[in-house]
Design an enzyme around this catalytic site. Structure first.
Site, PDB file in Angstrom:
ATOM      1  N   GLU A  69      13.075 -14.273 -16.202  1.00  0.00           N
ATOM      2  CA  GLU A  69      12.835 -14.581 -17.964  1.00  0.00           C
ATOM      3  C   GLU A  69      12.168 -16.002 -18.143  1.00  0.00           C
ATOM      4  O   GLU A  69      12.642 -17.035 -17.484  1.00  0.00           O
ATOM      5  CB  GLU A  69      13.917 -14.664 -18.360  1.00  0.00           C
ATOM      6  N   LYS A 138      11.079  -7.663 -24.743  1.00  0.00           N
ATOM      7  CA  LYS A 138      12.698  -7.531 -24.281  1.00  0.00           C
ATOM      8  C   LYS A 138      12.817  -6.846 -26.493  1.00  0.00           C
ATOM      9  O   LYS A 138      13.048  -7.153 -26.843  1.00  0.00           O
ATOM     10  CB  LYS A 138      12.428  -9.122 -24.875  1.00  0.00           C
ATOM     11  N   CYS A 179      17.816 -10.222 -19.783  1.00  0.00           N
ATOM     12  CA  CYS A 179      18.291 -11.308 -20.207  1.00  0.00           C
ATOM     13  C   CYS A 179      19.099 -10.287 -21.937  1.00  0.00           C
ATOM     14  O   CYS A 179      20.561  -9.295 -21.169  1.00  0.00           O
ATOM     15  CB  CYS A 179      18.013 -12.202 -21.440  1.00  0.00           C
TER      16      CYS A 179
END
Length: 303
Positions: A69, A138, A179
């Protein structure tokens, strides 16, 4: 003469069968590489180092390579706007060239993406021909407040994505999250339901959440869905404003950590054995035992 022809025909069939068997066996497993990259404030250095390490991973037989990331910039709300790019742009051009040069599927970690006045935390995936296969924005923004330890609000600068992201390889179907997405079990369940056998999560857990949950969440997603789970972190930099936990790792469908980095810059390799995955699903057939008459997890929006 007739006997000879029969013999040649049988031999030809045997050779074809052997070739097909070998190809199937090769496709039943492949090498995955996670790049635990040291990320600095100099974008050009990050891009150059990423390109170099992807080439090294491919040289070791990796067919799928995953970057961490925010691989092109420091992670932090104060950096996202400064480092944000359009897609296609400078960073994704480097990714495209690296994928094509090395002949790999390249999961491009994530970069801050600017689009329509908004900024997203975006992962771009490129095929061996250098073409963009899919990009994942995301979905779940990292907004947490652990008193006395860490407060972080991605939503101060980032906007959330609104779609699921999967891509096909000759080996298996792959689901993508970034994440904080890994904390939401429903996303992994839907990916598995749609045929994904590998889930990849470029991520940057910190020194509070990392020791507590990084490995635990990967193992949970792997066992619950009987899939391989891979998570690629930046290397730890104690001088950074946000210190990443590191420990990029790969977990098999039994919940075992089969490859794991420390905190420094490194490459983690794992051989993904899809026959092993099939065996696990046969031995513990939870997919067919699920009570769909009582409960269900479904996607509302495909993107």
């Amino acid at each position: 003469m007739e006997g000879e022809n029969i013999y040649i025909s049988i031999l030809s069939l045997a050779i074809i069968s052997l070739v097909n068997y070998t190809v199937c066996k090769l496709r039943a497993s492949f090498r995955l590489a996670l790049v635990q990259l040291h990320v600095s404030k100099i974008k050009a250095d990050n891009l150059g180092r990423a390109q170099k390490i992807v080439k090294e991973a491919a040289g070791q037989g990796a067919k799928v390579v995953v970057l961490p990331e925010c691989f092109n910039s420091p992670y932090g709300t104060g950096f996202f706007a400064e480092y944000a790019e359009k897609i296609p742009g400078e960073s994704t051009q480097v990714l495209s060239e690296a994928a094509k040069e090395c002949g790999v599927y390249l999961v491009g970690g994530s970069i801050p993406e600017e689009d329509g006045g908004k900024i997203y935390n975006t992962c771009s995936i490129f095929g061996p021909d250098g073409k963009l296969l899919v990009k994942h924005r995301k979905i779940h923004l990292f907004d947490i407040d652990v008193p006395g330890k860490i407060r972080f609000q991605e939503s101060e600068t980032l906007s959330p994505g609104n779609s699921l992201s999967m891509f096909e390889t000759p080996f298996c179907k792959v689901g993508v999250g970034i994440c904080y997405d890994i904390r939401f079990a429903e996303l992994a369940q839907i990916y598995a339901k749609k045929g994904c056998q590998l889930l990849v999560y470029p991520g940057a857990f910190n020194m509070t959440t990392g020791p507590a949950h990084w490995e635990l969440l990967q193992r949970g997603r792997a066992v619950d869905n009987q899939v391989y789970v891979a998570a690629a972190s930046p290397a730890r930099d104690e001088s950074a404003s946000y210190v990443a936990w590191g420990h990029s790792s790969v977990v098999n469908p039994w919940g075992e950590v089969i490859a794991k980095a420390g905190s420094e810059e490194s490459i983690v390799y794992a051989d993904i054995d899809l026959q092993y995955l099939a065996d696990m699903r046969q031995q513990l057939p939870i997919t067919t035992q699920r009570r769909n008459d009582l409960y269900s997890v479904n996607s509302v929006q495909e993107g």
